[in-house]
Design an enzyme around this catalytic site. Structure first.
Site, PDB file in Angstrom:
ATOM      1  N   HIS A  80      -9.025  36.399  -9.827  1.00  0.00           N
ATOM      2  CA  HIS A  80      -9.685  35.667  -9.337  1.00  0.00           C
ATOM      3  C   HIS A  80     -10.751  35.976  -8.318  1.00  0.00           C
ATOM      4  CE1 HIS A  80     -12.967  32.602 -10.206  1.00  0.00           C
ATOM      5  NE2 HIS A  80     -12.987  32.071 -11.598  1.00  0.00           N
ATOM      6  N   ASP A 137      -8.182  32.278 -18.040  1.00  0.00           N
ATOM      7  CA  ASP A 137      -8.647  33.247 -18.944  1.00  0.00           C
ATOM      8  C   ASP A 137      -7.635  33.891 -19.912  1.00  0.00           C
ATOM      9  OD1 ASP A 137     -12.067  32.317 -18.440  1.00  0.00           O
ATOM     10  OD2 ASP A 137     -11.414  33.925 -16.928  1.00  0.00           O
TER      11      ASP A 137
END
Length: 431
Positions: A308, A366
């Site tokens: 991320h 995600d």
């Protein structure tokens, strides 16, 4: 902004400019450069604004090094385990967790605003049947300003409140209708006897021909997805909402702008891109090939759903989402689905392989949310609309906070101009 006695001095071209340093309640100190242009005739250069604090906010805090996400000071893990989405909505909007009476009142107000104006149904039918649900949502949410004239005055505190409730209440209905239109099924009206997540699932998956009962495990997973995506500090879409709002645009237009920004694959579309990557890999035996490609700096292939930009440690939302993913997969009895087999094997490798561990490329939110939504039965085209629905409360909370600021100004980023200098126009015959 808190008073400070600390300053930073910038010296250049025989000029010396003193700038105050502000300390947040937690996090990185901030140097106030607002007088830099007036006193030094220079701008700062910060592509992507990654080193720039564009606002004050008391809503969400992220510590990427620690893997920490706080909503109004509360750790996201605690809220995901012990709270539920509408309580989190109240927290983000008003700054504190509600008592029982406040929560009951808030949930009642949201529930009573879930229906859309009936004429909006005709607006949906103006889109092509194969329109992406995000395209539909951008249009419909922006058009809501044509239907709810009594909540457009941004200078009226009560109208801002009504707009916030309407947005939170109606977004699941908008998203569900976008889905129903996309798959060619009749719209399903909201039900006031169902909780927020169950109501959304019912509007998406029920049909007039037979009864549909929402499984509580699925509803819990859906509620967690909403909670974990509710806000994430000053990301691209939130900054878009704030920038649009700084012009005085009505709240529906601002949220539509946020939805449009979220559509990008580098932002809200990441979970869709992740699942598409899993399908590209196809089978477990092809994973080594793609792992090798991911490690090759000269190969453009990148593993989606790992690492991320903000979190340099494990994404705290991913820990909670993994629990829900395991629960949903067990409930659905999905063990032979090849895509999910690939996902589970990739997860195992990422948590054990030294390359991934050293670069801290852990599975992110995600990765797991895509697996859950796939298992529930949503097509990948609905992943980002569900993200938009979840993030609406964060956008509207940030928008309300910005509007209430006394020294709020219209956003106006500067630039480093590298185009031609002044030149004279030439007649076409002389060019």
């Amino acid at each position: 902004m808190a008073d400070t006695k600390r300053t930073a001095t910038l010296t250049f071209d025989n000029k010396s400019i003193e700038m105050p340093i502000y300390a947040p309640t937690v996090g990185t100190d901030v140097i106030d450069i607002r007088k830099l242009y007036a006193q030094g005739d220079v701008f700062t250069y910060d592509p992507g604004f990654t080193s720039t604090a564009a606002c004050e906010s008391s809503i969400t805090y992220i510590d990427g090094d620690k893997g920490e996400l706080l909503y109004r000071g509360y750790p996201i893990e605690q809220l995901a385990d012990e709270s539920h989405y509408l309580e989190v909505c109240y927290l983000l909007l008003y700054g504190e967790l509600p008592n029982a009476t406040q929560l009951q009142d808030f949930e009642g107000r949201v529930t009573r605003h879930t229906m859309l104006h009936e004429q909006i149904h005709y607006f949906f039918r103006g889109f092509r049947r194969d329109s992406h649900p995000m395209a539909t949502m951008v249009g419909v949410v922006g058009a809501m300003s044509a239907f709810y004239h009594d909540s457009l005055d941004i200078n009226d505190e009560w109208q801002r409140e009504v707009a916030a409730i309407r947005m939170i209440a109606k977004m699941p209905t908008v998203a569900a209708m976008a889905y129903k239109y996309y798959v060619g099924q009749p719209f399903v009206y909201p039900r006031n006897d169902l909780d927020y997540a169950s109501n959304f699932l019912h509007m998406c998956f029920s049909v007039p021909a037979e009864p549909y009962v929402v499984n509580p495990i699925i509803a819990k997973a859906m509620d967690r997805i909403f909670t974990l995506h509710a806000d994430h500090e000053q990301n691209a879409s939130t900054s878009t909402v704030r920038l649009a709002g700084s012009s005085g645009a009505n709240p529906f237009a601002c949220i539509a702008a946020g939805i449009a920004c979220l559509w990008g694959p580098a932002h809200g579309g990441a979970n869709q891109a992740c699942l598409e990557m899993l399908r590209e890999i196809g089978t477990v035996d092809r994973i080594p090939e793609y792992i090798a490609r991911a490690k090759d700096k000269d190969d453009p292939f990148r593993l989606m759903g790992f690492g991320h930009r903000v979190y340099k440690n494990f994404d705290p939302r991913a820990k909670v989402m993994k629990e829900s993913a395991d629960e949903v997969l067990d409930l659905m009895g999905i063990h032979n689905n090849e895509t999910l087999k690939v996902a589970k094997e990739l997860e195992r490798i990422a948590l054990e392989d030294e390359y991934f561990i050293s670069k801290k490329l852990y599975p992110n939110v995600d990765f797991y949310s895509g697996i859950i939504l796939e298992a529930i039965g949503f097509p990948t085209s609905m992943f980002t609309p569900i993200f938009a629905l979840s993030r609406t409360v964060g956008w509207i909370s940030q928008w309300k906070e910005m509007i209430a600021e006394k020294d709020q100004k219209i956003g106006r980023p500067r630039q480093l101009y590298i185009g031609p200098t002044k030149r004279d126009y030439k007649d076409i015959a002389e060019r």
